[in-house]
Write a protein that holds these residues in place. Structure first.
Motif, PDB file in Angstrom:
ATOM      1  N   LYS A  43       8.851  -3.372  -0.557  1.00  0.00           N
ATOM      2  CA  LYS A  43       8.186  -4.770  -0.328  1.00  0.00           C
ATOM      3  C   LYS A  43       6.739  -4.597  -0.392  1.00  0.00           C
ATOM      4  O   LYS A  43       6.087  -5.476  -0.912  1.00  0.00           O
ATOM      5  CB  LYS A  43       8.353  -5.335   1.225  1.00  0.00           C
ATOM      6  CG  LYS A  43       9.867  -5.511   1.506  1.00  0.00           C
ATOM      7  CD  LYS A  43       9.892  -5.707   2.959  1.00  0.00           C
ATOM      8  CE  LYS A  43      11.480  -6.228   3.314  1.00  0.00           C
ATOM      9  NZ  LYS A  43      11.632  -6.670   4.426  1.00  0.00           N
ATOM     10  N   THR A  44       5.783  -3.396  -0.192  1.00  0.00           N
ATOM     11  CA  THR A  44       4.650  -3.239  -0.336  1.00  0.00           C
ATOM     12  C   THR A  44       4.211  -2.347  -1.459  1.00  0.00           C
ATOM     13  O   THR A  44       2.945  -2.112  -1.731  1.00  0.00           O
ATOM     14  CB  THR A  44       3.921  -3.059   1.030  1.00  0.00           C
ATOM     15  OG1 THR A  44       4.467  -1.473   1.228  1.00  0.00           O
ATOM     16  CG2 THR A  44       4.286  -3.798   2.002  1.00  0.00           C
ATOM     17  N   GLY A  45       5.187  -1.455  -1.977  1.00  0.00           N
ATOM     18  CA  GLY A  45       4.676  -0.582  -3.072  1.00  0.00           C
ATOM     19  C   GLY A  45       4.295   0.707  -2.327  1.00  0.00           C
ATOM     20  O   GLY A  45       4.352   0.751  -1.168  1.00  0.00           O
ATOM     21  N   VAL A  46       3.778   1.675  -3.202  1.00  0.00           N
ATOM     22  CA  VAL A  46       3.121   3.013  -2.783  1.00  0.00           C
ATOM     23  C   VAL A  46       1.923   2.713  -1.827  1.00  0.00           C
ATOM     24  O   VAL A  46       1.838   3.611  -0.852  1.00  0.00           O
ATOM     25  CB  VAL A  46       2.912   3.761  -4.018  1.00  0.00           C
ATOM     26  CG1 VAL A  46       2.650   5.194  -3.327  1.00  0.00           C
ATOM     27  CG2 VAL A  46       4.376   3.874  -4.870  1.00  0.00           C
ATOM     28  N   THR A  47       1.199   1.944  -2.103  1.00  0.00           N
ATOM     29  CA  THR A  47      -0.058   1.655  -1.242  1.00  0.00           C
ATOM     30  C   THR A  47       0.068   0.854   0.043  1.00  0.00           C
ATOM     31  O   THR A  47      -0.852   0.825   0.606  1.00  0.00           O
ATOM     32  CB  THR A  47      -1.337   1.296  -2.140  1.00  0.00           C
ATOM     33  OG1 THR A  47      -0.906   0.109  -2.754  1.00  0.00           O
ATOM     34  CG2 THR A  47      -1.586   2.356  -3.445  1.00  0.00           C
ATOM     35  N   GLY A  48       1.099   0.276   0.199  1.00  0.00           N
ATOM     36  CA  GLY A  48       1.357  -0.582   1.161  1.00  0.00           C
ATOM     37  C   GLY A  48       1.346  -0.234   2.391  1.00  0.00           C
ATOM     38  O   GLY A  48       0.466  -0.438   3.400  1.00  0.00           O
ATOM     39  N   PRO A  49       1.889   0.900   3.023  1.00  0.00           N
ATOM     40  CA  PRO A  49       1.675   1.696   4.109  1.00  0.00           C
ATOM     41  C   PRO A  49       0.342   2.041   4.687  1.00  0.00           C
ATOM     42  O   PRO A  49      -0.207   1.795   5.718  1.00  0.00           O
ATOM     43  CB  PRO A  49       2.384   2.984   4.053  1.00  0.00           C
ATOM     44  CG  PRO A  49       3.520   2.609   3.204  1.00  0.00           C
ATOM     45  CD  PRO A  49       2.791   1.775   2.102  1.00  0.00           C
TER      46      PRO A  49
END
Length: 252
Positions: free
Chosen positions: A66-72
């Motif tokens: 949902k957010t991609g790699v940098t989302g977290p």
């Protein structure tokens, strides 16, 4: 700041009447639930993967679609900035103390963690080895007990044959004893019969001897002296005639 946050949240929960009921209902449902008889899965030997020492890998993999790699990382940074901007979390001396303690803990873990882990693994391996040794001894003793039990069962099965053999031996001994007693009775009866036969023979022989002696005595008594002289002379003349015949036969 943390103590203030705890007090505020505690007063809020105290004012809400549903929390106590939920706790009571949860405890009741926990104690009154039926026991689950499903097999318990084995515990993992190693923990799951984490990032930065405290964040589980599953959280990142959950947010990646949902957010991609940098989302977290953006979510964590935004949440931290939100807490700081709204003064939900205020930086004070406790923060620096916690950061210092955390840095010391991280340094200790990085510095001494492998050695401590190796030592703990060694202790665990020794315990596992001892447990395995005890297990092997128990398995060996149980296997020996099983073999002994099988041997005892085999002996119990052969006990009937042994009893039959002993029963036959006892029957043979009784038969031998019976035949020995029968033979002894036969010998005794034969001895008594032989005794009676010998007694009758003895009686008959004594009667004969008595009869012969009585006849001889009567015959001797009936011979007169003149008859005795005549018989002696007759015998002498017969002997002389016999001697002459023998001499004549020898010269021929």
């Amino acid at each position: 700041m943390l103590s203030r946050l705890v007090l505020v949240s505690g007063s809020a929960l105290k004012n809400s009447g549903s929390f106590g009921a939920c706790v009571v209902q949860a405890s009741r449902s926990l104690h009154s639930s039926s026991q689950n008889l499903a097999p318990v899965p084995p515990l993992p030997e190693k923990g799951g993967k984490v990032r930065h020492g405290i964040f589980p890998e599953e959280l990142f993999t959950l947010l990646y679609p949902k957010t991609g790699v940098t989302g977290p990382y953006v979510l964590g940074t935004g949440l931290l900035l939100y807490l700081l901007s709204k003064e939900i979390y205020v930086i004070n001396h406790e923060t620096f103390a916690a950061a210092s303690i955390g840095a010391v803990i991280i340094y200790g873990v990085k510095k001494f963690g492998p050695n401590v882990a190796a030592f703990a693994d060694k202790l665990n391996e020794e315990k596992v080895a001892k447990a395995q040794e005890v297990k092997e001894l128990a398995v060996t003793s149980l296997a020996q007990a099983i073999e002994d039990e099988k041997k005892e069962q085999w002996r119990a099965e052969g006990r009937q044959m042994l009893f039959d053999a002993k029963r036959n031996n006892v029957a043979m001994l009784l038969e031998i004893n019976y035949r020995e007693r029968l033979h002894m009775v036969t010998n005794e009866v034969k001895k008594r019969l032989n005794y009676q036969v010998e007694l009758q023979n003895l009686q008959r022989r004594m009667e004969q001897e008595h009869m012969v002696s009585w006849v001889e005595q009567n015959v001797i008594k009936s011979i007169t002296p003149q008859q005795e002289k005549e018989s002696i002379a007759k015998c002498i003349s017969d002997l002389k005639a016999l001697a002459k015949a023998t001499q004549a036969r020898a010269t021929v």
